[in-house]
Design a protein around this motif. Sequence first.
Motif: not given
Length: 218
Positions: A21, A23, A55-61
């Motif tokens: 994962f 950025p 999870a991808l949204k919140r981590s911005d990854k």
Amino acid sequence: MNQELDGLPLPAAKAIDVQAFVPEDRLDAIRYGKPYCLQGDGAVATKLYVLLREALKRSDKIAIAKFAWHNRERLGALRVVGDGIVLQVMHWDDEIRSAEGVAPKRVEISDAEVEEAMAPMDAIGGTDICQYRDQYREAMEAVIEAKAEGHAPAETEAPAEQKGKVVDLMSALQDSVRAAKQARGREGGEGGEGKVREMRLKKKAPTKMAPANTRPAF
């Protein structure tokens, strides 16, 4: 030979194998190929789909993954687009051509010239990319549909006038130089000390652009 190829390992043959994962700004856009929308298959897969999306949204990854396509192992990026997850095919390193040697040799330019070159950008402004359509494809589909229905295709209309303002960059630069020449002429009188040399532009044959990728991803 085919038997030998069939025996080669293809670890991601039956799944999308997430490797890491990262950025999104870590990846150069030149790596991206075709996008494919993913869909959950069954209740369990649907829940995992939603969990991964959030999870991808919140981590911005984005997730880097391996997968199989046409008996080849491919690299991909899982990205959130709206409420869905898109698998963006990525090019391997050896599929990306270096830009070294493609750019022009060193050319001396001044800050004033760069400012003049930027002026038409403000004049053109931004745009909504969704307004652009493949008019050739639309016309071709209309012809195919007419033929299938057994009647002559309608006459093709000329493309609609573009909504945005089209500015010729070189003409804009010439206008800037011409205006500066007139202003300096008024300041310097007829003595010639205030004259500004006008840019002379020659039309050149279109330069062939080398493709960014040495071969297509598919």
